[in-house]
Design a protein around this motif. Sequence first.
Motif, PDB file in Angstrom:
ATOM      1  N   SER A  78       0.840  -1.199   0.000  1.00 53.63           N
ATOM      2  CA  SER A  78       0.000   0.000   0.000  1.00 53.63           C
ATOM      3  C   SER A  78       0.876   1.251   0.000  1.00 53.63           C
ATOM      4  O   SER A  78       1.969   1.264   0.568  1.00 53.63           O
ATOM      5  CB  SER A  78      -0.921   0.006   1.224  1.00 53.63           C
ATOM      6  OG  SER A  78      -0.162   0.061   2.419  1.00 53.63           O
ATOM      7  N   ILE A  79       0.387   2.267  -0.670  1.00 56.16           N
ATOM      8  CA  ILE A  79       1.064   3.563  -0.714  1.00 56.16           C
ATOM      9  C   ILE A  79       0.042   4.653  -0.401  1.00 56.16           C
ATOM     10  O   ILE A  79      -1.158   4.455  -0.604  1.00 56.16           O
ATOM     11  CB  ILE A  79       1.724   3.834  -2.087  1.00 56.16           C
ATOM     12  CG1 ILE A  79       0.665   3.842  -3.201  1.00 56.16           C
ATOM     13  CG2 ILE A  79       2.807   2.799  -2.386  1.00 56.16           C
ATOM     14  CD1 ILE A  79       1.225   4.224  -4.572  1.00 56.16           C
ATOM     15  N   SER A  80       0.522   5.784   0.062  1.00 54.03           N
ATOM     16  CA  SER A  80      -0.396   6.890   0.374  1.00 54.03           C
ATOM     17  C   SER A  80      -0.264   8.043  -0.610  1.00 54.03           C
ATOM     18  O   SER A  80      -1.195   8.818  -0.790  1.00 54.03           O
ATOM     19  CB  SER A  80      -0.167   7.395   1.804  1.00 54.03           C
ATOM     20  OG  SER A  80       1.181   7.794   1.987  1.00 54.03           O
ATOM     21  N   THR A  81       0.919   8.138  -1.239  1.00 58.81           N
ATOM     22  CA  THR A  81       1.119   9.170  -2.260  1.00 58.81           C
ATOM     23  C   THR A  81       1.891   8.575  -3.427  1.00 58.81           C
ATOM     24  O   THR A  81       2.549   7.535  -3.286  1.00 58.81           O
ATOM     25  CB  THR A  81       1.918  10.379  -1.713  1.00 58.81           C
ATOM     26  OG1 THR A  81       3.280   9.988  -1.504  1.00 58.81           O
ATOM     27  CG2 THR A  81       1.322  10.899  -0.414  1.00 58.81           C
ATOM     28  N   SER A  82       1.838   9.245  -4.560  1.00 65.95           N
ATOM     29  CA  SER A  82       2.553   8.761  -5.741  1.00 65.95           C
ATOM     30  C   SER A  82       4.069   8.774  -5.533  1.00 65.95           C
ATOM     31  O   SER A  82       4.804   8.040  -6.206  1.00 65.95           O
ATOM     32  CB  SER A  82       2.179   9.601  -6.963  1.00 65.95           C
ATOM     33  OG  SER A  82       2.446  10.969  -6.725  1.00 65.95           O
ATOM     34  N   ALA A  83       4.545   9.574  -4.582  1.00 69.38           N
ATOM     35  CA  ALA A  83       5.975   9.635  -4.293  1.00 69.38           C
ATOM     36  C   ALA A  83       6.488   8.324  -3.704  1.00 69.38           C
ATOM     37  O   ALA A  83       7.695   8.044  -3.747  1.00 69.38           O
ATOM     38  CB  ALA A  83       6.262  10.788  -3.334  1.00 69.38           C
ATOM     39  N   ASP A  84       5.566   7.511  -3.165  1.00 68.98           N
ATOM     40  CA  ASP A  84       5.952   6.232  -2.568  1.00 68.98           C
ATOM     41  C   ASP A  84       6.076   5.116  -3.602  1.00 68.98           C
ATOM     42  O   ASP A  84       6.551   4.023  -3.273  1.00 68.98           O
ATOM     43  CB  ASP A  84       4.906   5.796  -1.526  1.00 68.98           C
ATOM     44  CG  ASP A  84       4.681   6.825  -0.430  1.00 68.98           C
ATOM     45  OD1 ASP A  84       5.653   7.534  -0.096  1.00 68.98           O
ATOM     46  OD2 ASP A  84       3.543   6.921   0.078  1.00 68.98           O
ATOM     47  N   LEU A  85       5.651   5.385  -4.822  1.00 66.65           N
ATOM     48  CA  LEU A  85       5.495   4.312  -5.801  1.00 66.65           C
ATOM     49  C   LEU A  85       6.810   3.648  -6.195  1.00 66.65           C
ATOM     50  O   LEU A  85       6.889   2.413  -6.284  1.00 66.65           O
ATOM     51  CB  LEU A  85       4.775   4.843  -7.041  1.00 66.65           C
ATOM     52  CG  LEU A  85       4.484   3.808  -8.141  1.00 66.65           C
ATOM     53  CD1 LEU A  85       3.643   2.663  -7.597  1.00 66.65           C
ATOM     54  CD2 LEU A  85       3.769   4.475  -9.324  1.00 66.65           C
ATOM     55  N   GLN A  86       7.832   4.415  -6.462  1.00 64.98           N
ATOM     56  CA  GLN A  86       9.091   3.847  -6.958  1.00 64.98           C
ATOM     57  C   GLN A  86       9.677   2.844  -5.969  1.00 64.98           C
ATOM     58  O   GLN A  86      10.052   1.724  -6.345  1.00 64.98           O
ATOM     59  CB  GLN A  86      10.091   4.955  -7.258  1.00 64.98           C
ATOM     60  CG  GLN A  86      11.387   4.425  -7.893  1.00 64.98           C
ATOM     61  CD  GLN A  86      12.276   5.557  -8.398  1.00 64.98           C
ATOM     62  OE1 GLN A  86      12.083   6.717  -8.058  1.00 64.98           O
ATOM     63  NE2 GLN A  86      13.232   5.226  -9.233  1.00 64.98           N
ATOM     64  N   THR A  87       9.751   3.219  -4.702  1.00 61.57           N
ATOM     65  CA  THR A  87      10.306   2.335  -3.680  1.00 61.57           C
ATOM     66  C   THR A  87       9.455   1.082  -3.523  1.00 61.57           C
ATOM     67  O   THR A  87       9.971  -0.038  -3.425  1.00 61.57           O
ATOM     68  CB  THR A  87      10.407   3.068  -2.330  1.00 61.57           C
ATOM     69  OG1 THR A  87      11.237   4.223  -2.487  1.00 61.57           O
ATOM     70  CG2 THR A  87      10.983   2.167  -1.259  1.00 61.57           C
ATOM     71  N   ALA A  88       8.121   1.285  -3.515  1.00 58.21           N
ATOM     72  CA  ALA A  88       7.206   0.155  -3.357  1.00 58.21           C
ATOM     73  C   ALA A  88       7.335  -0.825  -4.519  1.00 58.21           C
ATOM     74  O   ALA A  88       7.373  -2.050  -4.317  1.00 58.21           O
ATOM     75  CB  ALA A  88       5.773   0.666  -3.255  1.00 58.21           C
ATOM     76  N   ALA A  89       7.433  -0.296  -5.720  1.00 60.55           N
ATOM     77  CA  ALA A  89       7.521  -1.150  -6.908  1.00 60.55           C
ATOM     78  C   ALA A  89       8.837  -1.918  -6.944  1.00 60.55           C
ATOM     79  O   ALA A  89       8.858  -3.129  -7.211  1.00 60.55           O
ATOM     80  CB  ALA A  89       7.378  -0.295  -8.162  1.00 60.55           C
ATOM     81  N   ALA A  90       9.941  -1.236  -6.677  1.00 61.58           N
ATOM     82  CA  ALA A  90      11.252  -1.885  -6.712  1.00 61.58           C
ATOM     83  C   ALA A  90      11.310  -3.037  -5.717  1.00 61.58           C
ATOM     84  O   ALA A  90      11.845  -4.121  -6.022  1.00 61.58           O
ATOM     85  CB  ALA A  90      12.339  -0.852  -6.407  1.00 61.58           C
ATOM     86  N   SER A  91      10.720  -2.827  -4.547  1.00 64.00           N
ATOM     87  CA  SER A  91      10.703  -3.867  -3.520  1.00 64.00           C
ATOM     88  C   SER A  91       9.806  -5.035  -3.924  1.00 64.00           C
ATOM     89  O   SER A  91      10.165  -6.214  -3.759  1.00 64.00           O
ATOM     90  CB  SER A  91      10.211  -3.269  -2.199  1.00 64.00           C
ATOM     91  OG  SER A  91      10.026  -4.267  -1.225  1.00 64.00           O
ATOM     92  N   LEU A  92       8.654  -4.718  -4.486  1.00 70.27           N
ATOM     93  CA  LEU A  92       7.685  -5.754  -4.832  1.00 70.27           C
ATOM     94  C   LEU A  92       8.143  -6.608  -6.007  1.00 70.27           C
ATOM     95  O   LEU A  92       7.906  -7.833  -6.046  1.00 70.27           O
ATOM     96  CB  LEU A  92       6.330  -5.107  -5.142  1.00 70.27           C
ATOM     97  CG  LEU A  92       5.126  -6.043  -5.281  1.00 70.27           C
ATOM     98  CD1 LEU A  92       4.944  -6.899  -4.023  1.00 70.27           C
ATOM     99  CD2 LEU A  92       3.857  -5.231  -5.544  1.00 70.27           C
ATOM    100  N   PHE A  93       8.806  -6.003  -6.982  1.00 72.25           N
ATOM    101  CA  PHE A  93       9.276  -6.761  -8.144  1.00 72.25           C
ATOM    102  C   PHE A  93      10.252  -7.871  -7.758  1.00 72.25           C
ATOM    103  O   PHE A  93      10.404  -8.864  -8.471  1.00 72.25           O
ATOM    104  CB  PHE A  93       9.933  -5.824  -9.166  1.00 72.25           C
ATOM    105  CG  PHE A  93       8.972  -5.231 -10.152  1.00 72.25           C
ATOM    106  CD1 PHE A  93       8.135  -6.031 -10.922  1.00 72.25           C
ATOM    107  CD2 PHE A  93       8.898  -3.846 -10.312  1.00 72.25           C
ATOM    108  CE1 PHE A  93       7.253  -5.481 -11.833  1.00 72.25           C
ATOM    109  CE2 PHE A  93       8.010  -3.286 -11.225  1.00 72.25           C
ATOM    110  CZ  PHE A  93       7.178  -4.096 -11.992  1.00 72.25           C
ATOM    111  N   GLU A  94      10.942  -7.726  -6.625  1.00 73.41           N
ATOM    112  CA  GLU A  94      11.874  -8.753  -6.169  1.00 73.41           C
ATOM    113  C   GLU A  94      11.146 -10.004  -5.678  1.00 73.41           C
ATOM    114  O   GLU A  94      11.744 -11.085  -5.588  1.00 73.41           O
ATOM    115  CB  GLU A  94      12.750  -8.201  -5.040  1.00 73.41           C
ATOM    116  CG  GLU A  94      13.692  -7.085  -5.488  1.00 73.41           C
ATOM    117  CD  GLU A  94      14.502  -6.522  -4.325  1.00 73.41           C
ATOM    118  OE1 GLU A  94      14.273  -6.973  -3.174  1.00 73.41           O
ATOM    119  OE2 GLU A  94      15.350  -5.636  -4.553  1.00 73.41           O
ATOM    120  N   LYS A  95       9.850  -9.883  -5.387  1.00 77.87           N
ATOM    121  CA  LYS A  95       9.106 -10.990  -4.771  1.00 77.87           C
ATOM    122  C   LYS A  95       8.065 -11.629  -5.692  1.00 77.87           C
ATOM    123  O   LYS A  95       7.514 -12.682  -5.356  1.00 77.87           O
ATOM    124  CB  LYS A  95       8.380 -10.470  -3.516  1.00 77.87           C
ATOM    125  CG  LYS A  95       9.278  -9.773  -2.520  1.00 77.87           C
ATOM    126  CD  LYS A  95       8.440  -9.115  -1.420  1.00 77.87           C
ATOM    127  CE  LYS A  95       9.309  -8.285  -0.488  1.00 77.87           C
ATOM    128  NZ  LYS A  95       8.492  -7.550   0.517  1.00 77.87           N
TER     129      LYS A  95
END
Length: 357
Positions: free
Chosen positions: A225-242
């Motif tokens: 989950s993210i609260s702003t679009s600024a969180d997207l890059q970090t969230a995506a990079a982490s999720l793609f590893e899994k």
Amino acid sequence: MNLIKKLGIIAIGAVLMAGCTPKSAVTQSSDSSTVSESSATESSKTESAAADTNKDMKKIGVIQLVEHKSLDIIYNSFKDELKELGYVDGENAKITFQNAQGDMANITSIVQGFEGDKQDVVVAIATPVAQGAMSLTKTTPVVFSAVTDPIGAGVLTDMNAPDKGMTGTSDAVQIDKIMDLALQITPDVKKVGFIYNPGEDNSVTNLGLLEKYIKEKNLELQTVSISTSADLQTAAASLFEKVDMIFVSNDNTVAEAMPILTSEAIKAKKPVYVGADSMVMDGGLATVGIDYTDLGKETAKMVDEVLKGKPVNEIPVKVFKDDLFIYVNTDTAKALGIEIPDSIKNDKKFVEIKSNK
């Protein structure tokens, strides 16, 4: 005696001079009066015409949640269709557009402003805006656009007979069809990632539908989950590893920064399937869905009905779920090294999208 004669001659001359006053001088004075009266009359007519024009001019307020391609397409299509229906901004209609910049506090402020301005109708683009505009319905009809789950969002309880002062168009995401397409294009997928803003009811609804699909297909699901679009890059990079792929629905927070998610997908060499055609335009690999231009057009038609006096509760919500297209970004497919099956490319509903167009 001579003096009396002289005085008599002077008096006669004065009378004669008075009788010889140029006619043009008298006429000029009369004309001046006539011109003045005419000007006053014309001015009065102009003011009256202006008052009639202002009285006839329809006031249409529009609130858009945030600037991103899906919502921009809706608004531009809405404006174009209004013009086709005879509502010309600045002539017989005044369209006031406000962008809330994704901030609920801004929505509240805009709603209050529109309430004070006494709009004839207000258009709410996206679920959070429709929710924020509910207070307006006491005095002003509201037509929403792109509300995924109107009942779940609490803006009405009956889709066929809207009961809370607003109606509109729904862009229900076809989770099953999109995931079926994903497994057709990338059949080796076992682990699915989902990124969303839990503050958007539309995304919460879609997560529930995705969880049901994942369970039926015996897949694994990872959510971030993210609260702003600024969180997207970090969230995506982490999720793609899994995970093997990421799915994002029509979450506005994600859509606002879709190019960032596309960049991370290409780095990871893993696909992102999306919930809207505009998100494919911004680099998502593929979706099955509606043309958002149609959503804008239908919203304009509903506004037309409202302005012509039709009560909101007599205008059923229009759910777009039938005339669906397969949107594939072939540039993204090439960058990911993914081959699109001929069975998809040869489908009559196949729409090829290129990122640079």
